[in-house]
Write an enzyme that holds these catalytic residues in place. Structure first.
Site, PDB file in Angstrom:
ATOM      1  N   THR A  43       0.824  -1.209   0.000  1.00 44.48           N
ATOM      2  CA  THR A  43       0.000   0.000   0.000  1.00 44.48           C
ATOM      3  C   THR A  43       0.858   1.258   0.000  1.00 44.48           C
ATOM      4  OG1 THR A  43      -1.834  -1.122   1.043  1.00 44.48           O
ATOM      5  CG2 THR A  43      -1.744   1.234   1.396  1.00 44.48           C
TER       6      THR A  43
ATOM      7  N   SER B  61       1.219  -7.461  -0.880  1.00 40.25           N
ATOM      8  CA  SER B  61       1.901  -8.515  -0.115  1.00 40.25           C
ATOM      9  C   SER B  61       1.030  -9.729   0.183  1.00 40.25           C
ATOM     10  CB  SER B  61       2.515  -7.965   1.172  1.00 40.25           C
ATOM     11  OG  SER B  61       1.560  -7.806   2.183  1.00 40.25           O
TER      12      SER B  61
ATOM     13  N   THR C  74       1.530  -4.431   4.338  1.00 39.67           N
ATOM     14  CA  THR C  74       1.351  -4.762   5.757  1.00 39.67           C
ATOM     15  C   THR C  74       0.851  -6.199   5.965  1.00 39.67           C
ATOM     16  OG1 THR C  74      -0.894  -3.869   5.689  1.00 39.67           O
ATOM     17  CG2 THR C  74       0.840  -2.377   6.447  1.00 39.67           C
ATOM     18  N   ASP C  75       0.157  -6.753   4.951  1.00 41.57           N
ATOM     19  CA  ASP C  75      -0.571  -8.008   5.194  1.00 41.57           C
ATOM     20  C   ASP C  75       0.328  -9.181   5.583  1.00 41.57           C
ATOM     21  OD1 ASP C  75      -2.916  -6.677   4.741  1.00 41.57           O
ATOM     22  OD2 ASP C  75      -3.242  -7.466   2.729  1.00 41.57           O
TER      23      ASP C  75
HETATM   24  N1  ASP Z   1      -2.819  -5.492   0.805  1.00 38.21           N
HETATM   25  C1  ASP Z   1      -1.762  -4.537   1.099  1.00 38.21           C
HETATM   26  C2  ASP Z   1      -0.446  -5.288   1.098  1.00 38.21           C
HETATM   27  O1  ASP Z   1      -0.216  -6.025   2.003  1.00 38.21           O
HETATM   28  C3  ASP Z   1      -2.033  -3.921   2.413  1.00 38.21           C
HETATM   29  C4  ASP Z   1      -1.017  -2.940   2.907  1.00 38.21           C
HETATM   30  O2  ASP Z   1       0.094  -2.832   2.439  1.00 38.21           O
HETATM   31  O3  ASP Z   1      -1.388  -2.241   3.875  1.00 38.21           O
HETATM   32  O4  ASP Z   1       0.335  -5.142   0.192  1.00 38.21           O
END
Ligand code: ASP
Length: 320
Positions: free
Chosen positions: A14, A62, A95-96
């Site tokens: 993100t 991710s 973050t995932d």
């Molecule tokens: N779906 C995103 C990822 O993990 C979520 C994020 O980065 O906050 O790439």
């Protein structure tokens, strides 16, 4: 003239995400902006006493992180931390699955320099994106004299790779170190350290990585899946996985790793058939405390997803 550098690797997430509609925090696409653009969009980074060098290793949401990217990431981190003119590294990551990548890198490399994963909960096109501050904080941690090991920095909090877990779906401060507590805080570009840097590889992980990332033969990664205990759990999923050739199973038990008797019976059968079984807990805090006579190994305090990584590495190390 700056004679040492900080290397920033981009993997997507993100933090590199954009939306066609400014301010849309949900309907955006992750992994759109290249790492060199993220770095150059932050003039404050030019004040760093280190030269900043960026490299794009991947560009993914991710949730789609995979073993090929992990292999490339381990190779690039190992390469850069071995350079005498590199002070430390930053890795931008979604973050995932950040906690899995952080744990993997710590387990296999145990770097003597700081390797700081950072991220964002809002895309770059948000009204108030959090990526820029997280990036500045991550560079501050990577610049810190004496820093070492793999850590994550998000919302001003520094977490060890061993403890970090994503615990919130939306809040900017989306990570926790559970019972262990954070490693430190970044305040106005300064690190306030609360406890020791992560150090120690995990089991025979360094042996495993020699085979998978640095060996001539890029072997397939062992298949390890996660099952969970819950009301009415039975053994069908376990038996289907065993029939399908799974090599390891992590069970996210309830409480202190407790298991419905039907699920436990299937796991004991799997173990007797040669599948490695590890018992973790679905609780966010605490760890599975072993009791005398336990037949299923506990996860040594690792969450189910990290126990899965540790088990894959253990299986790889012994795969001769
Ligand atoms: N779906 C995103 C990822 O993990 C979520 C994020 O980065 O906050 O790439």
């Amino acid at each position: 003239m700056k004679n040492k550098k900080i290397v920033i690797l981009g993997t997507g997430g993100t933090i590199a995400g954009t939306s066609a509609q400014v301010g849309d925090n949900l309907g955006y696409t992750a992994a759109q902006i290249r790492i060199c653009e993220l770095v150059s969009a932050l003039p404050a980074l030019a004040n760093s006493r280190f030269e900043l060098f960026s490299e794009q290793v991947a560009q993914v949401d991710s949730k789609d992180m995979d073993f090929g990217i992990w292999r490339a990431l381990a190779q690039r981190v190992a390469h850069w931390v071995a350079q005498p003119d590199v002070q430390g590294m930053v890795i931008t990551h979604g973050t995932d699955t950040l906690e899995e990548s952080a744990f993997f890198l710590q387990a296999v490399l145990d770097p003597a320099k700081p390797v700081v994963l950072t991220c964002a909960m809002r895309p770059a096109t948000a009204l108030a994106p959090d990526g820029p501050q997280n990036m500045l904080d991550a560079v501050a941690v990577a610049s810190h004299t004496g820093a070492r090991g793999v850590v994550a920095v998000c919302a001003g909090v520094v977490h060890s790779a061993f403890d970090v877990q994503k615990v919130h779906t939306y809040r900017l401060d989306a990570f926790s170190s559970g019972d262990a507590g954070p490693l430190g805080h970044v305040e106005e570009g300064r690190l306030r350290l609360l406890r020791n840097w992560p150090s120690a590889p995990v089991g025979q992980a360094q042996e495993a990585i020699k085979k998978i990332a640095f060996g001539a033969d890029a072997r397939p990664w062992p298949r390890v899946d996660i099952v969970m205990n819950y009301v009415g759990a039975d053994g069908r999923a376990v038996r289907a996985l065993v029939a399908d050739g799974v090599q390891g199973l992590v069970v996210a038990g309830t409480g202190n790793g407790s298991l419905h008797h039907a699920l436990e019976a299937a796991l004991l059968e799997a173990q007797a058939a040669g599948v490695r079984v590890v018992r973790a807990t679905r609780c966010l805090n605490g760890r599975v405390l072993p009791k005398p006579g336990d037949v299923l190994a506990d996860s040594q305090g690792l969450s189910p997803v990290k126990a899965r990584v540790a088990l894959m590495l253990a299986l790889m190390a012994n795969d001769d």
